[in-house]
Scaffold this motif. Structure first.
Motif, PDB file in Angstrom:
ATOM      1  N   GLY A  97       0.798  -1.227   0.000  1.00 43.53           N
ATOM      2  CA  GLY A  97       0.000   0.000   0.000  1.00 43.53           C
ATOM      3  C   GLY A  97       0.823   1.266   0.000  1.00 43.53           C
ATOM      4  N   LEU A  98       0.864   1.955  -1.155  1.00 45.23           N
ATOM      5  CA  LEU A  98       1.761   3.100  -1.341  1.00 45.23           C
ATOM      6  C   LEU A  98       1.064   4.449  -1.227  1.00 45.23           C
ATOM      7  CD1 LEU A  98       3.785   1.603  -4.315  1.00 45.23           C
ATOM      8  CD2 LEU A  98       4.526   1.832  -1.929  1.00 45.23           C
ATOM      9  N   GLU A  99      -0.272   4.421  -1.030  1.00 44.35           N
ATOM     10  CA  GLU A  99      -0.969   5.713  -0.911  1.00 44.35           C
ATOM     11  C   GLU A  99      -2.231   5.519  -0.085  1.00 44.35           C
ATOM     12  OE1 GLU A  99      -2.043   6.996  -4.885  1.00 44.35           O
ATOM     13  OE2 GLU A  99      -2.986   5.069  -5.362  1.00 44.35           O
ATOM     14  N   VAL A 100      -2.497   6.492   0.765  1.00 43.26           N
ATOM     15  CA  VAL A 100      -3.701   6.449   1.609  1.00 43.26           C
ATOM     16  C   VAL A 100      -4.278   7.859   1.737  1.00 43.26           C
ATOM     17  CG1 VAL A 100      -2.858   4.506   3.009  1.00 43.26           C
ATOM     18  CG2 VAL A 100      -2.449   6.873   3.771  1.00 43.26           C
ATOM     19  N   ALA A 101      -5.548   7.884   2.124  1.00 45.74           N
ATOM     20  CA  ALA A 101      -6.142   9.142   2.603  1.00 45.74           C
ATOM     21  C   ALA A 101      -6.795   8.842   3.936  1.00 45.74           C
ATOM     22  CB  ALA A 101      -7.161   9.674   1.613  1.00 45.74           C
ATOM     23  N   GLY A 102      -6.712   9.796   4.843  1.00 46.18           N
ATOM     24  CA  GLY A 102      -7.315   9.572   6.160  1.00 46.18           C
ATOM     25  C   GLY A 102      -7.096  10.767   7.051  1.00 46.18           C
ATOM     26  N   GLU A 103      -7.132  10.446   8.348  1.00 47.03           N
ATOM     27  CA  GLU A 103      -7.109  11.497   9.354  1.00 47.03           C
ATOM     28  C   GLU A 103      -5.862  11.315  10.204  1.00 47.03           C
ATOM     29  OE1 GLU A 103     -10.240  12.828  12.896  1.00 47.03           O
ATOM     30  OE2 GLU A 103     -10.319  10.837  11.982  1.00 47.03           O
ATOM     31  N   VAL A 104      -5.147  12.375  10.446  1.00 46.93           N
ATOM     32  CA  VAL A 104      -3.959  12.296  11.297  1.00 46.93           C
ATOM     33  C   VAL A 104      -4.407  12.064  12.735  1.00 46.93           C
ATOM     34  CG1 VAL A 104      -1.957  13.555  12.198  1.00 46.93           C
ATOM     35  CG2 VAL A 104      -2.604  13.786   9.773  1.00 46.93           C
ATOM     36  N   VAL A 105      -3.897  10.989  13.360  1.00 48.23           N
ATOM     37  CA  VAL A 105      -4.285  10.694  14.748  1.00 48.23           C
ATOM     38  C   VAL A 105      -3.101  10.775  15.706  1.00 48.23           C
ATOM     39  CG1 VAL A 105      -6.338   9.346  14.173  1.00 48.23           C
ATOM     40  CG2 VAL A 105      -4.094   8.208  14.270  1.00 48.23           C
ATOM     41  N   ALA A 106      -1.900  10.920  15.191  1.00 47.44           N
ATOM     42  CA  ALA A 106      -0.734  11.131  16.071  1.00 47.44           C
ATOM     43  C   ALA A 106       0.378  11.736  15.225  1.00 47.44           C
ATOM     44  CB  ALA A 106      -0.267   9.817  16.693  1.00 47.44           C
ATOM     45  N   VAL A 107       1.198  12.567  15.832  1.00 50.07           N
ATOM     46  CA  VAL A 107       2.288  13.192  15.081  1.00 50.07           C
ATOM     47  C   VAL A 107       3.606  12.995  15.830  1.00 50.07           C
ATOM     48  CG1 VAL A 107       0.760  14.936  14.069  1.00 50.07           C
ATOM     49  CG2 VAL A 107       2.048  15.479  16.145  1.00 50.07           C
ATOM     50  N   GLY A 108       4.689  12.800  15.074  1.00 45.68           N
ATOM     51  CA  GLY A 108       6.011  12.683  15.675  1.00 45.68           C
ATOM     52  C   GLY A 108       6.467  14.010  16.259  1.00 45.68           C
ATOM     53  N   ALA A 109       7.514  13.927  17.072  1.00 46.41           N
ATOM     54  CA  ALA A 109       7.944  15.088  17.858  1.00 46.41           C
ATOM     55  C   ALA A 109       8.369  16.267  16.983  1.00 46.41           C
ATOM     56  CB  ALA A 109       9.101  14.673  18.772  1.00 46.41           C
ATOM     57  N   GLU A 110       8.871  15.967  15.789  1.00 39.87           N
ATOM     58  CA  GLU A 110       9.406  17.062  14.955  1.00 39.87           C
ATOM     59  C   GLU A 110       8.417  17.553  13.902  1.00 39.87           C
ATOM     60  OE1 GLU A 110      12.813  15.217  13.244  1.00 39.87           O
ATOM     61  OE2 GLU A 110      13.836  14.995  15.178  1.00 39.87           O
ATOM     62  N   VAL A 111       7.206  17.012  13.927  1.00 32.87           N
ATOM     63  CA  VAL A 111       6.280  17.314  12.833  1.00 32.87           C
ATOM     64  C   VAL A 111       5.627  18.682  13.007  1.00 32.87           C
ATOM     65  CG1 VAL A 111       4.077  16.671  11.789  1.00 32.87           C
ATOM     66  CG2 VAL A 111       5.791  14.915  12.269  1.00 32.87           C
ATOM     67  N   THR A 112       5.668  19.449  11.982  1.00 30.68           N
ATOM     68  CA  THR A 112       4.990  20.728  11.911  1.00 30.68           C
ATOM     69  C   THR A 112       4.728  21.023  10.459  1.00 30.68           C
ATOM     70  OG1 THR A 112       5.310  23.120  12.130  1.00 30.68           O
ATOM     71  CG2 THR A 112       7.285  21.800  12.086  1.00 30.68           C
ATOM     72  N   PRO A 113       3.596  21.605  10.076  1.00 22.47           N
ATOM     73  CA  PRO A 113       2.504  22.130  10.890  1.00 22.47           C
ATOM     74  C   PRO A 113       1.341  21.155  11.033  1.00 22.47           C
ATOM     75  CG  PRO A 113       2.268  22.917   8.653  1.00 22.47           C
ATOM     76  CD  PRO A 113       3.414  21.941   8.659  1.00 22.47           C
ATOM     77  N   LEU A 114       1.492  19.893  10.617  1.00 22.84           N
ATOM     78  CA  LEU A 114       0.350  18.964  10.690  1.00 22.84           C
ATOM     79  C   LEU A 114      -0.035  18.695  12.142  1.00 22.84           C
ATOM     80  CD1 LEU A 114       1.001  16.205   7.974  1.00 22.84           C
ATOM     81  CD2 LEU A 114      -0.787  17.954   7.988  1.00 22.84           C
ATOM     82  N   ARG A 115      -1.352  18.502  12.350  1.00 21.80           N
ATOM     83  CA  ARG A 115      -1.868  18.237  13.700  1.00 21.80           C
ATOM     84  C   ARG A 115      -2.888  17.118  13.641  1.00 21.80           C
ATOM     85  NH1 ARG A 115      -3.301  24.254  15.843  1.00 21.80           N
ATOM     86  NH2 ARG A 115      -4.003  22.991  17.608  1.00 21.80           N
ATOM     87  N   THR A 116      -3.153  16.509  14.771  1.00 22.33           N
ATOM     88  CA  THR A 116      -4.178  15.471  14.806  1.00 22.33           C
ATOM     89  C   THR A 116      -5.498  16.092  14.359  1.00 22.33           C
ATOM     90  OG1 THR A 116      -4.634  15.905  17.123  1.00 22.33           O
ATOM     91  CG2 THR A 116      -3.051  14.163  16.641  1.00 22.33           C
ATOM     92  N   GLY A 117      -6.252  15.296  13.629  1.00 23.79           N
ATOM     93  CA  GLY A 117      -7.518  15.769  13.088  1.00 23.79           C
ATOM     94  C   GLY A 117      -7.421  16.254  11.656  1.00 23.79           C
ATOM     95  N   ASP A 118      -6.204  16.582  11.194  1.00 23.95           N
ATOM     96  CA  ASP A 118      -6.050  17.022   9.799  1.00 23.95           C
ATOM     97  C   ASP A 118      -6.362  15.870   8.846  1.00 23.95           C
ATOM     98  OD1 ASP A 118      -5.289  19.526  10.602  1.00 23.95           O
ATOM     99  OD2 ASP A 118      -3.142  19.238  10.198  1.00 23.95           O
TER     100      ASP A 118
END
Lengths: 335, 335
Positions: B69-90
């Motif tokens: 599986g090389l592509e998905v769409a969905g909802e961000v439910v957790a982010v790594g410590a260095e991730v910005t600007p994505l947030r849970t719920g995006d």
């Protein structure tokens, strides 16, 4: 300014064959078309395509002169109606559309460049073919960038000498192959970071050793099919193979497309002769802006190996075919 | 925001083989590394590399998930410590490094893009693989320019549909090949200027007819060795063959380097999977700037041909292998 005679001496090919087919002949001095200049030839460069043309394997394009000779240096003695800013008396070196083995030769004005500072006619005549070719292939098609690396096959050929020098001058690391330790030493003296005697070792294995397994960003090749597989092996990811001649054959018998995809390789190449006048003029303009300042500064320049009189063109061809030379071979046509 | 469970359902490959080897299994939900997000998968795209991987012919790179599986769409439910600007719920659509056939999937944050305006999860999941691939190959490696022309093989494949649309959108003339008159009609409906049924005619002869003998500037190929010689024949001077797959073989048995030189051709290509995260991120950034505005405007977009439940992945593979589809096949993983 000498008067332009109506007749001139040139070298003709009696019939397709060996060097002995080259012989002096007489023909009318040609007249420039509106975009051309007539050059009184002082010196002409000798190149491998001349040999192929002499042998009947490289017929000149339609509209080109049937006379051998792709580069000359001399004095402008007549200009076509549309030519500007060149004037009679200007000393130029020109990429011709054939016709260089003669006392007078036409060239489109846009294919003429001035003699670099301190050059004589012989040195100036040895510039166009390799500088146009190397600039177009290494920098335009190959997109060589500062900090990249290049493998130059035939490092002591006319093309090779120019490629080593220009690649160095524009900030690349250069590796070269040649057929003897003496020629390898010449490559190093020209500025190569490494030289490989291809008769003594597998060049690809050695190149990978020299680069710590990284390979190079560009391979500039004149050998062709027998090197093809190893050339691809020498390329780093996003590497480019640029083919400018196929001296030992063009027919590749095995080619695995998956390595091109996996390593994002580029296989390309070009020849100079079939290009349009506009294309050659654009290369000349790039050379004028980017390379002539370097030549004027003396940091690069042709290696003239031997000079022959126009009537000794056959001897010049024999030497070129022997591959004993390092650098360029020229014909001295007039003083 | 739903709580993230500790276990998830995924599709595993029992052992290398046919579609019947795909079966549901349970495994721990993975945890994001510092640069990654965890996505609750709503939909996943199905692609040919999945089939090769299932059959054992395309092992995932080291560090990649062994799950298809090389592509998905969905909802961000957790982010790594260095991730910005994505947030849970995006809501995101992501090019994954594997792992899409599952209820939860990791992706580097830089490989995530927002759902275009008006998109649902299925449509969003059908974007990354073909858009990343076509952008990188047609525009970056192939350097397609406004006013140029392109031949797209497999015009109704996922890649083909995207290539036809994007080439048109960015000002190129597009010709496409497909295996039936119905598929050719679909290519024309997508905006192709010409479509060639390769079962009914020699595609190269027909392409040269359609272009008045001029050929095209780019051939985008997924077929490989059996098309190689004809692909080169279809190219104009300075033309580029861009190989993105070799579905019918990669081993070319005859290749004449002299035509590459004479016509200044470029043979290149790439695969997406071995690229670094930085490289994939750079492509995502280009898509965000150049292509997402087009998708938001509704002028291009995926053709979703069929949707299956996650547990019916085998049926999705069978359909893809039949080549009966036009456009994309997706798995609906959750509501």
């Amino acid at each position: 300014m000498p008067t332009v005679p109506s007749q001139m001496t040139l070298i003709r090919v009696r019939q397709p064959g060996g060097p002995e087919m080259l012989e002096p002949a007489t023909a009318p001095v040609p007249e420039p078309r509106p975009n051309e200049v007539l050059i009184r030839v002082l010196a002409a460069g000798v190149n491998r395509p001349d040999i192929q043309q002499r042998a009947g394997a490289y017929p000149p394009p339609p509209d080109a002169s049937p006379i051998l000779g792709l580069e000359v240096a001399g004095e402008v003695v007549a200009v076509g109606a549309e030519v500007t800013p060149l004037r009679t008396g200007d000393k130029v070196t020109a990429l011709t559309n054939g016709g260089g083995y003669a006392e007078y030769c036409l060239a489109p004005a846009t294919q003429c460049l001035p003699w670099p500072t301190g050059y004589d006619a012989i040195r100036a005549a040895c510039l166009p073919e390799t500088y146009f070719t190397v600039w177009a292939n290494l920098f335009q098609h190959g997109r060589l960038a500062r900090g990249e690396s290049v493998l130059v096959h035939g490092g002591t050929s006319g093309i090779g000498v120019t490629a080593i020098q220009l690649a160095r001058e524009f900030g690349a690391r250069v590796y070269a192959t040649a057929g003897s330790d003496e020629k390898c030493a010449a490559c190093l003296a020209l500025g190569a970071d490494g030289a490989i005697n291809y008769r003594a070792t597998d060049f690809a294995d050695r190149l990978m050793d020299l680069t710590g397994g990284a390979g190079v960003n560009i391979v500039l090749d004149i050998v062709g099919a027998p090197y093809f597989e190893r050339n691809l092996r020498c390329l780093a990811i996003d590497g480019r193979l640029v083919q400018v001649s196929t001296m030992e054959g063009a027919k590749v018998e095995r080619f695995d497309l998956s390595q091109v995809m996996r390593r994002r390789l580029v296989i390309t190449g070009s020849t100079m002769r079939p290009r349009t006048t506009a294309e050659k003029g654009a290369i000349a303009q790039a050379l004028r802006e980017r390379v002539w300042p370097v030549l004027n500064g003396g940091r690069c320049g042709p290696q003239v190996y031997a000079t022959f009189g126009l009537k000794d063109a056959a001897a010049a061809h024999r030497l070129l075919e022997s591959s004993a030379h390092i650098g360029k071979i020229a014909l001295k046509v007039a003083d």
